[in-house]
Design a protein around this motif. Structure first.
Motif, PDB file in Angstrom:
ATOM      1  N   VAL A 106       0.825  -1.218   0.000  1.00 28.57           N
ATOM      2  CA  VAL A 106       0.000   0.000   0.000  1.00 28.57           C
ATOM      3  C   VAL A 106       0.862   1.272   0.000  1.00 28.57           C
ATOM      4  O   VAL A 106       1.767   1.406   0.827  1.00 28.57           O
ATOM      5  N   VAL A 107       0.576   2.189  -0.922  1.00 25.23           N
ATOM      6  CA  VAL A 107       1.260   3.493  -0.953  1.00 25.23           C
ATOM      7  C   VAL A 107       0.315   4.507  -0.288  1.00 25.23           C
ATOM      8  O   VAL A 107      -0.742   4.827  -0.839  1.00 25.23           O
ATOM      9  N   PRO A 108       0.656   4.986   0.930  1.00 22.18           N
ATOM     10  CA  PRO A 108      -0.291   5.785   1.713  1.00 22.18           C
ATOM     11  C   PRO A 108      -0.895   6.978   0.970  1.00 22.18           C
ATOM     12  O   PRO A 108      -2.101   7.200   1.025  1.00 22.18           O
ATOM     13  N   GLU A 109      -0.081   7.749   0.264  1.00 27.02           N
ATOM     14  CA  GLU A 109      -0.599   8.950  -0.400  1.00 27.02           C
ATOM     15  C   GLU A 109      -1.644   8.575  -1.468  1.00 27.02           C
ATOM     16  O   GLU A 109      -2.686   9.223  -1.604  1.00 27.02           O
ATOM     17  N   CYS A 114      -4.931   7.569   0.233  1.00 29.94           N
ATOM     18  CA  CYS A 114      -5.739   8.700   0.715  1.00 29.94           C
ATOM     19  C   CYS A 114      -6.498   9.355  -0.434  1.00 29.94           C
ATOM     20  O   CYS A 114      -7.685   9.663  -0.320  1.00 29.94           O
ATOM     21  N   ARG A 115      -5.802   9.566  -1.547  1.00 32.26           N
ATOM     22  CA  ARG A 115      -6.474  10.219  -2.688  1.00 32.26           C
ATOM     23  C   ARG A 115      -7.657   9.396  -3.168  1.00 32.26           C
ATOM     24  O   ARG A 115      -8.709   9.921  -3.503  1.00 32.26           O
ATOM     25  N   ARG A 116      -7.482   8.073  -3.196  1.00 32.06           N
ATOM     26  CA  ARG A 116      -8.573   7.199  -3.667  1.00 32.06           C
ATOM     27  C   ARG A 116      -9.738   7.198  -2.666  1.00 32.06           C
ATOM     28  O   ARG A 116     -10.897   7.158  -3.072  1.00 32.06           O
ATOM     29  N   HIS A 117      -9.425   7.276  -1.365  1.00 36.42           N
ATOM     30  CA  HIS A 117     -10.512   7.341  -0.370  1.00 36.42           C
ATOM     31  C   HIS A 117     -11.388   8.570  -0.611  1.00 36.42           C
ATOM     32  O   HIS A 117     -12.617   8.492  -0.544  1.00 36.42           O
ATOM     33  N   VAL A 118     -10.734   9.705  -0.901  1.00 38.91           N
ATOM     34  CA  VAL A 118     -11.487  10.948  -1.122  1.00 38.91           C
ATOM     35  C   VAL A 118     -12.441  10.758  -2.312  1.00 38.91           C
ATOM     36  O   VAL A 118     -13.609  11.123  -2.249  1.00 38.91           O
TER      37      VAL A 118
END
Ligand code: KG4
Ligand code: ZN
Length: 330
Positions: free
Chosen positions: A42-45, A48-52
């Motif tokens: 998992v690439v954190p950044e 996060c973008r995909r969660h948004v």
């Protein structure tokens, strides 16, 4: 009581509607596996973008599948710890915004306890406490002592890689795709677990803790010694690794269960999908009651968050306050 659950701790964006802690009206999960596959983790950044992007469509889909509207929801439960801090904030802020605008309570849920609650909500019979929780996932490897579905203390955890993370990293070493767990399980079926001699890590000061990083490195070195890696080599390495990791989990679980006098073993997390693991416990953990998560509830999901939210709200009637924060570590 109808609870909307929101899950965004790692690489799954999920929403679910659950009645009275058990009846799942909908359970929608948007997985990011495609996004992280090329990196083998998992690439954190990116997560996060995909969660948004995913959260509102997933929420809409969950409401539609349940045949309800936000007005029908009595409370919102959201995973607030542990996880990737940016990812947690997206779910928590969505939950707070919904709670504020709908004038309904919201409650923060521990993701690890929720993994164990997935087994409780999968069982039709009453559970006896204390119980021992065994969480085996991509981010966590913990043994927990539970006195109720939402009261737990950590007995042991990994000091380095989580067990699922080790599966993913070994899969990468063997040139397999992400997530590695199901791939390793598949290859291990045709492998000889005794060909390579592997050992799981021992943590001297804390013998119930786990350590999988050395085991993963041992697989790397064993693979480097081979002139080329054939299909049979892959299978044997996978089988040896899997057997070593699961024997270690079994041994430490039984030791902890004896020490803490728990007759019930509750399993949670993606790795508990593994049939070899389930068979090993069914065979070796005789005399214990074993509870496994049902299909759709072992990997990250929001039904387990909404389900546990019901119980937590019985205890904390008004829910949490709007200054409630995300916590990255367990
Ligand atoms: O519970 P989960 O969705 O993630 C976290 O909360 O961290 O679990 C994902 C992990 C991945 O590491 C994946 O490789 C592993 O669960 N996994 C498996 C199997 N299916 C998924 N590991 C071993 N055998 C499986 N069949
Ligand atoms: Zn999880």
């Amino acid at each position: 009581m109808l609870i909307l659950g929101i899950e965004s701790t790692c690489d799954e964006t999920a929403c679910a509607l659950v009645k009275d802690g058990r009846e799942i009206l909908s359970n929608i999960v948007s997985s990011q596996v495609d996004l992280h596959a090329e990196f083998g983790g998992v690439v954190p950044e990116l997560a996060c973008r995909r969660h948004v992007e995913a959260l509102i469509p997933v929420l809409d889909e969950a409401l539609k599948a349940a045949g309800v509207t936000l007005d029908d929801v009595d409370a919102i439960a959201v995973a607030h710890s542990p996880g990737l801090i940016g990812a947690l904030l997206i779910g928590i802020n969505a939950a707070k915004a919904l709670a504020f605008s709908l004038k309904k309570p919201f409650i923060g849920i521990n993701h690890i306890e929720a993994h164990l609650y997935a087994s409780i909500m999968s069982s039709s019979t009453e559970l006896q406490f204390p119980a021992l929780g065994i969480v085996l996932s991509g981010g966590h490897t913990s043994l927990m002592h539970l006195t109720s579905p939402h009261q737990s203390t950590i007995i042991a955890k990994t000091v380095d890689d989580a067990v699922g993370e080790a599966f993913d990293k070994v899969a990468k070493i063997l040139g397999l795709s992400y997530p590695g767990g199901p791939e390793i399980e598949r290859l291990a079926l045709a492998g000889d677990p005794t060909r390579f001699s592997f050992k799981a890590g021992r943590v001297k000061e804390s013998p119930l803790d786990f350590s999988f990083s050395g085991l993963k490195t041992a697989v790397l070195y064993a693979s480097r010694k081979l002139p080329t890696i054939t299909y049979q080599d892959q299978c044997d390495l996978a089988a040896g690794f899997q057997q070593t990791a699961f024997s270690d989990v079994l041994q430490k679980t039984l030791q902890a269960a004896r020490l803490h006098q728990c007759q019930t073993l509750l399993f949670g997390g993606g790795v508990t999908n593994n049939k070899k693991l389930r068979n090993l416990f069914e065979k070796e953990a005789l005399g214990y009651r074993l509870l496994w998560p049902a299909a759709g509830l072992s990997l990250d999901n929001a039904a387990m968050i909404a389900g546990l939210g019901f119980h937590k709200l019985q205890q904390k009637k008004g829910g949490d306050l709007l200054n409630f924060e995300a916590i990255a570590t367990s």
